[in-house]
Scaffold this motif. Structure first.
Motif, mmCIF file in Angstrom:
data_model
loop_
_atom_site.group_PDB
_atom_site.id
_atom_site.type_symbol
_atom_site.label_atom_id
_atom_site.label_comp_id
_atom_site.label_asym_id
_atom_site.label_seq_id
_atom_site.Cartn_x
_atom_site.Cartn_y
_atom_site.Cartn_z
ATOM 1 N N SER A 165 0.833 -1.203 0.000
ATOM 2 C CA SER A 165 0.000 0.000 0.000
ATOM 3 C C SER A 165 0.866 1.250 0.000
ATOM 4 C CB SER A 165 -0.926 0.006 1.222
ATOM 5 O OG SER A 165 -1.832 -1.059 1.193
ATOM 6 N N GLU A 166 1.915 1.240 0.805
ATOM 7 C CA GLU A 166 2.807 2.393 0.841
ATOM 8 C C GLU A 166 3.470 2.607 -0.511
ATOM 9 O OE1 GLU A 166 6.519 4.296 3.360
ATOM 10 O OE2 GLU A 166 6.351 2.122 3.213
ATOM 11 N N LEU A 167 3.910 1.517 -1.146
ATOM 12 C CA LEU A 167 4.565 1.625 -2.448
ATOM 13 C C LEU A 167 3.604 2.225 -3.477
ATOM 14 C CD1 LEU A 167 6.997 1.030 -4.266
ATOM 15 C CD2 LEU A 167 6.104 -1.303 -4.568
ATOM 16 N N ILE A 168 2.368 1.738 -3.509
ATOM 17 C CA ILE A 168 1.370 2.272 -4.432
ATOM 18 C C ILE A 168 1.099 3.740 -4.123
ATOM 19 C CG2 ILE A 168 -1.049 2.119 -5.148
ATOM 20 C CD1 ILE A 168 -0.830 -0.934 -4.428
ATOM 21 N N GLY A 169 0.908 4.049 -2.845
ATOM 22 C CA GLY A 169 0.605 5.415 -2.449
ATOM 23 C C GLY A 169 1.735 6.379 -2.756
ATOM 24 N N ARG A 170 2.956 5.964 -2.503
ATOM 25 C CA ARG A 170 4.104 6.831 -2.776
ATOM 26 C C ARG A 170 4.211 7.113 -4.273
ATOM 27 N NH1 ARG A 170 7.732 7.606 1.429
ATOM 28 N NH2 ARG A 170 9.359 8.159 -0.051
ATOM 29 N N PHE A 171 4.025 6.087 -5.090
ATOM 30 C CA PHE A 171 4.137 6.291 -6.537
ATOM 31 C C PHE A 171 3.029 7.212 -7.041
ATOM 32 C CE2 PHE A 171 3.633 5.145 -11.022
ATOM 33 C CZ PHE A 171 4.938 5.305 -11.462
ATOM 34 N N CYS A 172 1.827 7.032 -6.521
ATOM 35 C CA CYS A 172 0.703 7.834 -6.992
ATOM 36 C C CYS A 172 0.779 9.287 -6.539
ATOM 37 C CB CYS A 172 -0.614 7.209 -6.546
ATOM 38 S SG CYS A 172 -1.006 5.663 -7.415
ATOM 39 N N THR A 173 1.508 9.563 -5.469
ATOM 40 C CA THR A 173 1.667 10.937 -4.989
ATOM 41 C C THR A 173 3.012 11.529 -5.415
ATOM 42 O OG1 THR A 173 2.490 10.093 -2.861
ATOM 43 C CG2 THR A 173 0.141 10.627 -3.007
ATOM 44 N N ASP A 174 3.706 10.833 -6.324
ATOM 45 C CA ASP A 174 4.994 11.303 -6.853
ATOM 46 C C ASP A 174 6.038 11.467 -5.756
ATOM 47 O OD1 ASP A 174 6.603 11.944 -9.021
ATOM 48 O OD2 ASP A 174 6.227 14.099 -8.844
ATOM 49 N N SER A 175 5.984 10.563 -4.775
ATOM 50 C CA SER A 175 6.996 10.536 -3.716
ATOM 51 C C SER A 175 8.088 9.539 -4.097
ATOM 52 C CB SER A 175 6.354 10.129 -2.384
ATOM 53 O OG SER A 175 5.325 11.033 -2.024
ATOM 54 N N PRO A 176 9.283 9.674 -3.550
ATOM 55 C CA PRO A 176 10.378 8.772 -3.926
ATOM 56 C C PRO A 176 10.064 7.314 -3.588
ATOM 57 C CG PRO A 176 11.215 10.698 -2.749
ATOM 58 C CD PRO A 176 9.726 10.732 -2.610
ATOM 59 N N ILE A 177 10.439 6.411 -4.469
ATOM 60 C CA ILE A 177 10.292 4.981 -4.206
ATOM 61 C C ILE A 177 11.637 4.260 -4.212
ATOM 62 C CG2 ILE A 177 7.946 4.890 -5.109
ATOM 63 C CD1 ILE A 177 9.129 3.606 -7.662
ATOM 64 N N ASP A 178 12.701 4.987 -4.461
ATOM 65 C CA ASP A 178 14.035 4.381 -4.407
ATOM 66 C C ASP A 178 14.447 4.170 -2.949
ATOM 67 O OD1 ASP A 178 14.974 4.530 -7.357
ATOM 68 O OD2 ASP A 178 14.201 6.542 -6.930
ATOM 69 N N ASP A 179 15.222 3.129 -2.738
ATOM 70 C CA ASP A 179 15.811 2.865 -1.416
ATOM 71 C C ASP A 179 14.793 2.523 -0.337
ATOM 72 O OD1 ASP A 179 18.371 3.432 -2.473
ATOM 73 O OD2 ASP A 179 18.033 5.578 -2.175
ATOM 74 N N LEU A 180 13.615 2.036 -0.717
ATOM 75 C CA LEU A 180 12.689 1.535 0.295
ATOM 76 C C LEU A 180 13.241 0.223 0.842
ATOM 77 C CD1 LEU A 180 9.266 2.217 -1.479
ATOM 78 C CD2 LEU A 180 10.298 3.519 0.402
#
Length: 324
Positions: free
Chosen positions: A289-304
């Motif tokens: 859910s966090e990964l989907i939410g971060r991508f949809c809000t244009d937040s960084p997804i690298d280094d999770l």
């Protein structure tokens, strides 16, 4: 038909800050009819969204209520839409001669009927099949794309298992079919560590054995539909930000299959979620859910910490497209 009622705030708003409480989310249920087939959608309205509405298209064994556990993390960000398309969940039975294009058209019908603007699209497993066709046929309705457990072709282990499992279901051998389906969707424990593997296997088995005759009939028809129509058409995909991911131990739609799909989409990114398999959105609900939410809000997804390094398989395609 529509119904609406407030959803208790509490945990839904744990990611928000500020002294003034945000407005409550409103849950709306709609029954719609497309080409004579009734189907249902569920909309969790967010009055203060940080992103476009998020449309979640799940797997064939999921329904519009299957994603309520994810709303704790997603509903604070945006309006969340789930749907039982014709032939699935509580919707009308849909004969197998209606293919993936029909289901994609039903998705567009739902968005028009509910007055939705262009959406962020999530498609998991079979939802990816429908979601990709929808994005290809209705590119103006899509802002961002996230696919999970994705592939451009039906996995051999699926096509090998379909006749055996379908015959078992038709004969009423539910226990045998349930065991085979659990083996199909979940990785062998020897493949690597998977969070909640035993618990999710039990949950999946219980879900399969408790299916109603209506659900069993739809399951058989679903398998026939996929084998008959296939899952992929090489049509253009809208050039919108796209993420493809799966569990690192996915043995149904393997990481390599997801990587191959991502390579056909301009600027698509790809990663896997650690300690998960094909059922990553169940095994690691919060993380996915966090990964989907971060991508949809244009937040960084690298280094999770729960993801492998993010790749860009479609980078070459993106460059080629840009220089046409």
């Amino acid at each position: 038909m529509r119904t609406a009622l407030p959803t208790p705030q509490g945990s839904l708003n744990t990611q928000r800050t500020g002294s003034v409480p945000p407005p409550p989310e409103q849950v709306e249920e709609r029954t719609l009819v497309f080409e004579g087939f009734a189907y249902q959608c569920r909309i969790v309205h967010q009055e203060a969204p940080r992103a476009a509405p998020l449309l979640l298209l799940g797997g064939s064994s999921q329904n519009r209520h299957s994603w309520q556990g994810h709303e704790k993390w997603l509903a604070p960000l945006c309006t969340v839409i789930t749907v039982d398309l014709p032939g699935y969940g509580s919707a009308d039975f849909l004969p197998a001669h209606y293919g993936i294009g029909f289901l994609a058209a039903a998705v567009q019908h739902m968005l028009v009927e509910t007055g939705m603007p262009p959406v962020n699209l999530f498609g998991g497993c079979f939802g990816e099949v429908v979601g990709l066709r929808f994005a290809q046929l209705h590119p103006g309705s899509v802002r961002r794309i996230v696919f999970c457990g994705a592939a451009m072709r039906l996995p051999e282990i699926y096509t090998d298992a379909v006749p055996r499992l379908s015959h078992a279901l038709e004969r009423g051998e539910i226990e045998a079919a349930a065991g085979g389906l659990v083996e199909l969707f979940m990785s062998n424990p020897a493949a690597g560590q998977v969070r909640r593997h035993a618990a999710v296997a039990r949950l999946l088995h219980r879900q399969f054995v408790n299916q109603t005759p209506d659900e069993l009939g739809k399951a058989v028809e679903h398998n026939t539909r996929l084998v008959t129509h296939g899952c992929y058409e090489p049509l253009p995909v809208p050039e919108v930000p796209t993420l493809v991911f799966t569990g690192e131990h996915d043995t149904l739609c393997t990481p390599q299959m997801g990587r191959e799909l991502a390579a056909t989409i301009p600027a698509a990114r790809f990663t896997t979620v650690r300690e998960a398999d094909h059922l990553v959105t169940v095994e690691r609900r919060q993380e996915s859910s966090e990964l989907i939410g971060r991508f949809c809000t244009d937040s960084p997804i690298d280094d999770l910490p729960y993801c492998t390094p993010v790749e860009s398989p479609g980078a070459g395609l993106s460059c080629a497209t840009a220089h046409r």
